[in-house]
Design a protein around this motif. Structure first.
Motif, PDB file in Angstrom:
ATOM      1  N   ILE A  23       0.012   6.576 -10.336  1.00 62.59           N
ATOM      2  CA  ILE A  23       0.232   7.005 -11.723  1.00 62.59           C
ATOM      3  C   ILE A  23       1.519   7.802 -11.869  1.00 62.59           C
ATOM      4  O   ILE A  23       1.824   8.272 -12.968  1.00 62.59           O
ATOM      5  CB  ILE A  23      -0.948   7.854 -12.241  1.00 62.59           C
ATOM      6  N   ALA A  24       2.274   7.948 -10.782  1.00 58.83           N
ATOM      7  CA  ALA A  24       3.470   8.797 -10.819  1.00 58.83           C
ATOM      8  C   ALA A  24       4.456   8.338 -11.895  1.00 58.83           C
ATOM      9  O   ALA A  24       5.044   9.170 -12.599  1.00 58.83           O
ATOM     10  CB  ALA A  24       4.151   8.808  -9.444  1.00 58.83           C
ATOM     11  N   ASP A  25       4.633   7.036 -12.046  1.00 58.91           N
ATOM     12  CA  ASP A  25       5.566   6.530 -13.061  1.00 58.91           C
ATOM     13  C   ASP A  25       5.080   6.874 -14.465  1.00 58.91           C
ATOM     14  O   ASP A  25       5.877   7.241 -15.341  1.00 58.91           O
ATOM     15  CB  ASP A  25       5.733   5.021 -12.923  1.00 58.91           C
ATOM     16  N   ASP A  26       3.763   6.742 -14.701  1.00 56.81           N
ATOM     17  CA  ASP A  26       3.213   7.049 -16.020  1.00 56.81           C
ATOM     18  C   ASP A  26       3.304   8.543 -16.326  1.00 56.81           C
ATOM     19  O   ASP A  26       3.557   8.930 -17.468  1.00 56.81           O
ATOM     20  CB  ASP A  26       1.751   6.593 -16.103  1.00 56.81           C
ATOM     21  N   VAL A  27       3.096   9.368 -15.317  1.00 59.00           N
ATOM     22  CA  VAL A  27       3.219  10.824 -15.525  1.00 59.00           C
ATOM     23  C   VAL A  27       4.670  11.182 -15.828  1.00 59.00           C
ATOM     24  O   VAL A  27       4.959  11.958 -16.749  1.00 59.00           O
ATOM     25  CB  VAL A  27       2.692  11.585 -14.287  1.00 59.00           C
ATOM     26  N   ALA A  28       5.605  10.599 -15.069  1.00 61.82           N
ATOM     27  CA  ALA A  28       7.022  10.894 -15.286  1.00 61.82           C
ATOM     28  C   ALA A  28       7.484  10.455 -16.673  1.00 61.82           C
ATOM     29  O   ALA A  28       8.341  11.102 -17.290  1.00 61.82           O
ATOM     30  CB  ALA A  28       7.865  10.209 -14.210  1.00 61.82           C
ATOM     31  N   LEU A  38       3.317  -1.857  -7.027  1.00 59.55           N
ATOM     32  CA  LEU A  38       4.139  -2.891  -6.387  1.00 59.55           C
ATOM     33  C   LEU A  38       4.995  -3.658  -7.388  1.00 59.55           C
ATOM     34  O   LEU A  38       6.212  -3.797  -7.198  1.00 59.55           O
ATOM     35  CB  LEU A  38       3.238  -3.848  -5.603  1.00 59.55           C
ATOM     36  N   ILE A  39       4.395  -4.194  -8.439  1.00 56.07           N
ATOM     37  CA  ILE A  39       5.154  -5.007  -9.389  1.00 56.07           C
ATOM     38  C   ILE A  39       6.310  -4.233 -10.031  1.00 56.07           C
ATOM     39  O   ILE A  39       7.417  -4.767 -10.148  1.00 56.07           O
ATOM     40  CB  ILE A  39       4.210  -5.607 -10.448  1.00 56.07           C
ATOM     41  N   GLU A  74      10.545   2.122   2.689  1.00 56.50           N
ATOM     42  CA  GLU A  74      11.652   2.795   2.003  1.00 56.50           C
ATOM     43  C   GLU A  74      11.303   3.078   0.532  1.00 56.50           C
ATOM     44  O   GLU A  74      11.625   4.150   0.020  1.00 56.50           O
ATOM     45  CB  GLU A  74      12.904   1.924   2.105  1.00 56.50           C
ATOM     46  N   ALA A  75      10.641   2.134  -0.129  1.00 47.65           N
ATOM     47  CA  ALA A  75      10.252   2.352  -1.517  1.00 47.65           C
ATOM     48  C   ALA A  75       9.231   3.474  -1.629  1.00 47.65           C
ATOM     49  O   ALA A  75       9.247   4.244  -2.602  1.00 47.65           O
ATOM     50  CB  ALA A  75       9.680   1.055  -2.107  1.00 47.65           C
ATOM     51  N   ALA A  76       8.346   3.582  -0.643  1.00 47.32           N
ATOM     52  CA  ALA A  76       7.347   4.646  -0.662  1.00 47.32           C
ATOM     53  C   ALA A  76       7.976   6.024  -0.561  1.00 47.32           C
ATOM     54  O   ALA A  76       7.494   6.999  -1.150  1.00 47.32           O
ATOM     55  CB  ALA A  76       6.339   4.434   0.462  1.00 47.32           C
ATOM     56  N   ARG A  77       9.066   6.122   0.188  1.00 51.75           N
ATOM     57  CA  ARG A  77       9.746   7.418   0.328  1.00 51.75           C
ATOM     58  C   ARG A  77      10.308   7.902  -0.999  1.00 51.75           C
ATOM     59  O   ARG A  77      10.455   9.109  -1.231  1.00 51.75           O
ATOM     60  CB  ARG A  77      10.884   7.315   1.336  1.00 51.75           C
ATOM     61  N   ASP A  78      10.632   6.972  -1.884  1.00 45.74           N
ATOM     62  CA  ASP A  78      11.218   7.335  -3.186  1.00 45.74           C
ATOM     63  C   ASP A  78      10.164   7.602  -4.252  1.00 45.74           C
ATOM     64  O   ASP A  78      10.506   7.932  -5.396  1.00 45.74           O
ATOM     65  CB  ASP A  78      12.139   6.205  -3.669  1.00 45.74           C
ATOM     66  N   THR A  79       8.889   7.409  -3.912  1.00 49.46           N
ATOM     67  CA  THR A  79       7.819   7.583  -4.903  1.00 49.46           C
ATOM     68  C   THR A  79       7.487   9.065  -5.097  1.00 49.46           C
ATOM     69  O   THR A  79       7.323   9.773  -4.115  1.00 49.46           O
ATOM     70  CB  THR A  79       6.545   6.841  -4.462  1.00 49.46           C
TER      71      THR A  79
END
Length: 295
Positions: free
Chosen positions: A244-249, A109-110, A290-295
């Motif tokens: 963890i998607a951001d950390d993996v990317a 979220l943050i 909408e933010a979830a769709r972009d995750t």
């Protein structure tokens, strides 16, 4: 029109006691004594002519009449609180009180919340974190984020983000110690969350190594601590894939195995029925979707 209303302090005491299933916790919330709550409830029971609680030594249980009355009274007090808040906040920036799970807040979220602020600059988000059930929250909220699906009386639930769990670790850890097959976890440290002790055993069974004994195990109090420990190379954690998607990317974490992954509870918004049609609440819930769709 004359309204025949019970004593409002007695109604408040009953609603708090029903929500907490405890006179003691209701007294703490209302900042009165246990005896005061008990007397108010007795007064309301006499006024209504029906018992609202069954008393069992140190605990109380709602009667059928009590459960029905609590559902109606809780929704009514929510509407009173909403009407009051609208009057108090008129002319001020619109406030949105959000209560979310701690790990979800830190990891998902943050990092995205600035997007909501840019899209809705007139809405001020007041964000708190908690893992306790909604009925146990002392402070009011407009939107709560919890796992689901759950039936929560007096609230409207809506899913916005699915989740699965897989083993994750730091790429630096793999440079020190190979991890290509689940069997090789016996040479590694497994990171456990005290709040989810069954996750690793479930995954090991799904991976075909139910009897595997790792080199070491470390149990941490909260789930987000296991993810931080994995980032720091302490061991292998069971990571929620969306969080963890951001950390993996970014290459900070990696998933060493193509599978299996475990299904996990989805993330839901829970909104008090009295706030379900509020434009500020709807704007936030729409943004989450909408933010979830972009995750």
């Amino acid at each position: 029109m004359h309204r025949r209303l019970p004593p409002l302090n007695a109604v408040k005491a009953f609603e708090a006691a029903a929500r907490h299933a405890s006179f003691t916790r209701a007294a703490e919330e209302l900042r009165v004594t246990h005896g005061a709550v008990s007397r108010h409830v007795q007064m309301l029971e006499a006024w209504l002519g029906v018992p609202l609680f069954e008393r069992h030594n140190r605990r109380v249980v709602l009667t059928e009449a009590g459960r029905s009355y609590a559902a109606e009274i809780g929704a009514a007090l929510d509407r009173v609180a909403l009407a009051t808040a609208r009057q108090v906040e008129r002319g001020r920036p619109r406030l949105l009180h959000v209560n979310a799970l701690a790990t979800f807040t830190l990891r998902w979220l943050i990092p995205r919340l600035s997007g909501f602020q840019v899209a809705h600059p007139a809405i001020e988000v007041r964000l708190t974190t908690s893992n306790v059930p909604l009925a146990s929250l002392a402070d009011p909220f407009d939107v709560a984020i919890r796992g689901g699906p759950d039936t929560r009386p007096g609230h409207v639930g809506q899913p916005f983000l699915t989740e699965r769990r897989s083993p994750v670790c730091s790429p630096a850890l793999l440079e020190r110690l190979s991890l290509q097959e689940p069997e090789q976890l016996r040479h590694h440290t497994l990171l456990h969350a005290a709040t989810l002790p069954e996750v690793w055993p479930h995954w090991l069974r799904a991976a075909g190594v139910p009897d595997l004994i790792p080199q070491a195990s470390v149990t941490l109090e909260h789930f987000y601590l296991t993810l931080q420990a994995a980032l720091d190379g302490l061991g292998v954690a069971m990571g929620p894939e969306r969080l963890i998607a951001d950390d993996v990317a970014a290459g900070r974490l990696t998933c060493p195995f193509p599978g299996p992954s475990l299904p996990a509870r989805s993330y839901y918004t829970y909104v008090p029925e009295a706030r379900a049609d509020d434009p500020t609440v709807r704007a936030f819930c729409t943004w989450l979707t909408e933010a979830a769709r972009d995750t």
